[in-house]
Design a protein around this motif. Structure first.
Motif, short mmCIF file in Angstrom:
data_model
loop_
_atom_site.label_atom_id
_atom_site.label_comp_id
_atom_site.label_asym_id
_atom_site.label_seq_id
_atom_site.Cartn_x
_atom_site.Cartn_y
_atom_site.Cartn_z
N ALA A 1 1.51 -2.04 5.66
CA ALA A 1 2.83 -2.53 6.32
C ALA A 1 3.89 -2.21 5.27
O ALA A 1 3.65 -1.87 4.28
N GLY A 2 5.00 -2.15 5.84
CA GLY A 2 6.38 -1.69 4.97
C GLY A 2 6.20 -2.77 3.89
O GLY A 2 6.27 -3.85 4.02
N GLY A 3 6.57 -2.19 2.79
CA GLY A 3 6.57 -3.08 1.37
C GLY A 3 5.52 -3.48 0.71
O GLY A 3 5.69 -4.05 -0.37
N GLU A 4 4.20 -3.17 1.42
CA GLU A 4 3.02 -3.55 0.54
C GLU A 4 2.93 -2.64 -0.31
O GLU A 4 3.38 -1.41 -0.43
N VAL A 5 2.34 -2.89 -1.42
CA VAL A 5 2.03 -2.31 -2.80
C VAL A 5 0.70 -1.40 -2.65
O VAL A 5 -0.39 -2.38 -2.36
N LEU A 6 0.44 -0.16 -3.15
CA LEU A 6 -0.71 0.46 -2.89
C LEU A 6 -1.35 0.59 -4.37
O LEU A 6 -2.67 -0.13 -4.27
N ILE A 7 -0.60 0.90 -5.25
CA ILE A 7 -1.02 0.67 -6.59
C ILE A 7 0.05 0.32 -7.52
O ILE A 7 1.13 0.68 -7.35
N ARG A 8 -0.36 -0.66 -8.38
CA ARG A 8 0.62 -1.25 -9.40
C ARG A 8 0.44 -0.69 -10.58
O ARG A 8 -0.63 -0.72 -11.15
N GLN A 9 1.48 -0.12 -11.43
CA GLN A 9 1.49 0.33 -12.71
C GLN A 9 0.88 -0.55 -13.54
O GLN A 9 1.14 -1.89 -13.45
N GLY A 10 -0.37 -0.19 -14.29
CA GLY A 10 -0.82 -0.86 -15.47
C GLY A 10 -2.19 -1.52 -14.94
O GLY A 10 -2.90 -2.09 -15.79
N SER A 11 -2.29 -1.56 -13.79
CA SER A 11 -3.52 -2.21 -13.16
C SER A 11 -4.83 -1.62 -13.22
O SER A 11 -4.80 -0.27 -13.12
N ASP A 12 -5.74 -2.31 -13.06
CA ASP A 12 -7.00 -1.46 -13.08
C ASP A 12 -7.57 -0.96 -11.80
O ASP A 12 -8.00 -1.73 -11.01
N CYS A 13 -7.14 0.28 -11.57
CA CYS A 13 -7.16 0.64 -10.14
C CYS A 13 -8.19 2.10 -10.11
O CYS A 13 -7.93 2.92 -11.05
N HIS A 14 -8.76 2.19 -9.23
CA HIS A 14 -9.90 3.48 -9.00
C HIS A 14 -9.84 4.07 -7.94
O HIS A 14 -10.51 4.55 -7.28
N ASP A 15 -8.43 3.84 -7.00
CA ASP A 15 -8.38 4.54 -5.62
C ASP A 15 -7.74 5.58 -5.98
O ASP A 15 -6.96 5.96 -6.48
N MET A 16 -7.81 6.58 -4.71
CA MET A 16 -7.33 7.77 -4.58
C MET A 16 -6.78 7.76 -3.06
O MET A 16 -7.46 7.16 -2.18
N PHE A 17 -5.54 7.86 -2.69
CA PHE A 17 -4.86 7.90 -1.35
C PHE A 17 -4.62 9.08 -1.06
O PHE A 17 -3.84 10.00 -1.83
N PHE A 18 -4.86 9.67 0.28
CA PHE A 18 -4.26 10.52 1.06
C PHE A 18 -3.62 10.20 2.14
O PHE A 18 -4.22 9.56 3.02
N ILE A 19 -2.24 10.61 2.07
CA ILE A 19 -1.29 9.98 3.01
C ILE A 19 -1.08 10.78 4.23
O ILE A 19 -0.76 11.93 4.19
N GLU A 20 -1.73 10.27 5.43
CA GLU A 20 -1.51 11.03 6.47
C GLU A 20 -0.30 10.69 7.36
O GLU A 20 0.25 11.77 7.90
N GLU A 21 0.39 9.69 7.12
CA GLU A 21 1.47 9.30 7.94
C GLU A 21 2.37 8.40 7.34
O GLU A 21 1.70 7.54 6.79
N GLY A 22 3.46 8.58 7.10
CA GLY A 22 4.49 7.43 6.49
C GLY A 22 5.10 8.04 5.31
O GLY A 22 4.84 9.09 4.80
N HIS A 23 5.58 7.00 4.50
CA HIS A 23 6.27 7.60 3.35
C HIS A 23 5.81 6.36 2.01
O HIS A 23 5.77 5.03 2.33
N VAL A 24 5.60 6.79 0.89
CA VAL A 24 5.21 5.99 -0.14
C VAL A 24 6.24 6.28 -1.36
O VAL A 24 6.81 7.47 -1.49
N VAL A 25 6.89 5.10 -1.84
CA VAL A 25 7.90 5.14 -2.83
C VAL A 25 7.35 4.60 -4.18
O VAL A 25 6.55 3.86 -4.24
#
Length: 200
Positions: A174-198
């Motif tokens: 949803a709009g405004g949700e966080v995908l990855i937070r800087q400094g967090s322990d994250c092992h995900d990779m995102f391929f964006i099919e539609e929309g915008h990420v800031v």
């Protein structure tokens, strides 16, 4: 053609902006706007409108981040620019105004109550708005939408593609949700099919 927003785009979009970017005219203003600067401003815009070697003006962007104020003659000149915009069918984007300057212009109806004015918090978002319009006008139909994840992997052989596909899930944010937070322990990779990420 020479200045772009911070939006990362696909190759075909950059080519369209290189070709048609001169439909956007960016002016960075500074200090206190008075009679002298207002007249220069009007003449520059008139020159741009009459420049037969350039495509028609679609977006006049003012970066007003370091404008400290304006006198009555400068406000009157902006009102005349609004008249030009109506006659020549271009948009005026006002970016980075102080609350005081925005209030001064609003009292003269130089705000978004006009069909030819948009107001933005900063230059980057004003230019992004103009770019999106240029792309909507000129982007070839076959490039209008990004390829789906599976279409992008179509060049991989069937067995390898099937094996690789098992590692990916389709998720919606949803709009405004966080995908990855800087400094967090994250092992995900995102391929964006539609929309915008800031990135903040």
């Amino acid at each position: 053609a020479t200045y772009r927003s911070n939006v990362e785009r696909a190759g075909p979009a950059y080519e369209v902006l290189r070709t048609w970017g001169d439909e956007i005219f960016i002016m960075r203003l500074q200090g206190f706007l008075f009679f002298g600067t207002a007249n220069v401003l009007l003449q520059l815009v008139r020159d741009r409108l009459g420049a037969g070697s350039l495509p028609p003006l679609r977006h006049l962007v003012f970066d007003m981040r370091i404008v400290s104020g304006a006198d009555a003659s400068a406000v009157e000149s902006l009102a005349r620019l609004l008249h030009y915009a109506s006659e020549s069918s271009f948009m005026i984007e006002l970016a980075g105004m102080t609350p005081a300057l925005r209030g001064l212009l609003r009292r003269e109806s130089i705000d978004e109550t006009s069909a030819h004015i948009r107001v933005f918090p900063d230059l980057d978002r004003a230019v992004e708005y103009a770019e999106e319009d240029i792309l909507a006008r000129h982007m070839p139909k076959e490039f209008e939408r990004a390829l789906s994840f599976d279409a992008q992997f179509a060049s991989i052989s069937g067995a390898e593609r099937t094996q690789l596909r098992r590692y990916f899930d389709t998720v919606t944010f949803a709009g405004g949700e966080v995908l990855i937070r800087q400094g967090s322990d994250c092992h995900d990779m995102f391929f964006i099919e539609e929309g915008h990420v800031v990135v903040k």
